[in-house]
Scaffold this motif. Structure first.
Motif, PDB file in Angstrom:
ATOM      1  N   ASP A  13       4.420   9.067  -1.965  1.00  0.00           N
ATOM      2  CA  ASP A  13       3.456   8.157  -1.358  1.00  0.00           C
ATOM      3  C   ASP A  13       3.982   6.744  -1.560  1.00  0.00           C
ATOM      4  O   ASP A  13       4.070   6.255  -2.684  1.00  0.00           O
ATOM      5  N   GLY A  15       2.667   4.065  -1.102  1.00  0.00           N
ATOM      6  CA  GLY A  15       1.695   3.154  -1.684  1.00  0.00           C
ATOM      7  C   GLY A  15       1.478   3.374  -3.161  1.00  0.00           C
ATOM      8  O   GLY A  15       0.711   2.647  -3.785  1.00  0.00           O
ATOM      9  N   ALA A  16       2.120   4.387  -3.746  1.00  0.00           N
ATOM     10  CA  ALA A  16       1.907   4.717  -5.151  1.00  0.00           C
ATOM     11  C   ALA A  16       2.747   3.817  -6.047  1.00  0.00           C
ATOM     12  O   ALA A  16       3.950   3.668  -5.849  1.00  0.00           O
ATOM     13  N   LYS A  45      -2.170   4.243  -7.216  1.00  0.00           N
ATOM     14  CA  LYS A  45      -1.719   3.246  -6.254  1.00  0.00           C
ATOM     15  C   LYS A  45      -1.859   1.833  -6.818  1.00  0.00           C
ATOM     16  O   LYS A  45      -2.605   1.599  -7.768  1.00  0.00           O
ATOM     17  N   GLU A  48      -5.234   0.130  -8.100  1.00  0.00           N
ATOM     18  CA  GLU A  48      -6.209   1.182  -8.387  1.00  0.00           C
ATOM     19  C   GLU A  48      -6.415   1.313  -9.897  1.00  0.00           C
ATOM     20  O   GLU A  48      -5.517   1.017 -10.687  1.00  0.00           O
TER      21      GLU A  48
END
Length: 346
Positions: A13, A15-16, A45, A48
């Protein structure tokens, strides 16, 4: 519990900020080998906040130390991957870990009195990370250290720069520890029981501070605690751990609104409630968690579980999605605690 197919971790991912895949760690002791973390996977992410919750010995701190490459000498990662923004950290060269630790990922330790150097002034402890990782000049680092102390709410910051940890209260030391951790603007901040041994008012202030800095800097936050109440207002997602495994995970709303694992329910019952009758104490989970020395064939929570069934002692339940309507909510339990009564098949 009858669940749908398990929610698998994506291959990658973009966005991670951090991806952990099937992580397992062990500690060697004079009594034998302890498996501290068993096959744990998760990702977080940028910006987060994820809470990792469980009793002492559940594997929370072992995960934190593995992430920052600070497992003790008798501890090691035996399986799994840790990817920090695409950089693989497991078995990485020592030089790479030194460059990453503090700059890309940082940690606020449980005990600020032992994590801060008692022989070094506060100002130098904050500024040394900026000098080492960002190439900041000593004068500029001192100026930034002063700003950071102001940011984390330390009164009279100019005076505090020259003071030593023992001259500060526990709450102020924890604020300084947070300033040290965020000095180099890390992508991921790991906070391991940051409110331990602090009174309730100071706990709230420290949590508010962590949340404010997360929002301001856009960094990912991993908050490790034994108290579900601590994560309620700070985190986006929660992982509940028991005996080194993730037994339930989901959004914070999912976990509090619709808990699906008996251990999660047990932790919730231990939380004090304002509407409880006077003199009534919170419930305790009976029994003790496993030591980690022995291999448990079935569910490790089965000896303490009110919902235990014969099948629970024979096989370890997989971590499965609990409903199509909640794609990220998973639990490792063979029983549906919403519809099945506890105690019937002991």
């Amino acid at each position: 519990m009858t669940g749908t197919a398990p929610a698998t971790l994506p291959d990658h991912d973009k966005g991670a900020a951090l991806v952990v895949r099937r992580l397992s760690t062990v500690y060697g002791t004079s009594y034998g080998r302890i498996t501290a973390v068993r096959d744990v996977s998760f990702q977080i992410k940028a910006g987060e906040a994820v809470g990792i919750v469980g009793e002492t010995g559940s594997g929370k701190t072992a995960i934190a130390l593995a992430l920052v490459g600070l497992l003790p000498r008798n501890g090691r990662i035996v399986a799994g991957e840790i990817s920090l923004g695409g950089v693989e950290l497991v078995n990485a060269p020592k030089k790479l870990l030194q460059e990453v630790r503090g700059r890309r990922i940082a940690m606020v330790f449980q005990d600020s009195m032992t994590s801060l150097d008692p022989l070094m002034p506060i100002g130098k402890q904050i500024s040394e990370g900026m000098v080492a990782h960002l190439g900041t000049s000593a004068d500029e680092a001192r100026r930034r250290a002063l700003e950071l102390l102001e940011d984390v709410g330390v009164p009279d910051p100019a005076t505090r720069l020259a003071q030593y940890p023992h001259q500060l209260s526990g709450g102020l030391r924890q604020r300084v520890a947070i300033a040290v951790a965020i000095a180099a603007n890390p992508d991921v901040l790991v906070a391991d029981e940051p409110t331990t041994a602090l009174d309730v008012t100071i706990q709230a202030q420290v949590l508010d501070l962590l949340e404010r800095e997360r929002q301001r800097r856009g960094m990912a936050l991993i908050l490790i605690t034994h108290d579900l109440g601590v994560v309620a207002s700070v985190t986006d997602r929660v992982m509940v751990m028991y005996a080194g495994r993730v037994v339930e995970s989901g959004t914070t709303e999912d976990i509090f609104r619709d808990p699906r694992h008996p251990y999660t329910l047990g932790l919730m019952k231990t939380m004090p409630r304002l509407d409880s009758p006077l003199g009534v104490r919170p419930a305790a989970i009976p029994g003790f968690p496993p030591t980690g020395y022995e291999e448990v064939a079935g569910c490790p929570f089965s000896p303490r579980c009110e919902w235990v069934r014969p099948a629970c002692r024979a096989e370890y339940p997989p971590l499965e999605r609990v409903a199509e309507a909640a794609p990220t909510h998973e639990a490792a339990c063979l029983v549906d605690v919403r519809t099945e009564a506890p105690g019937d098949a002991r």
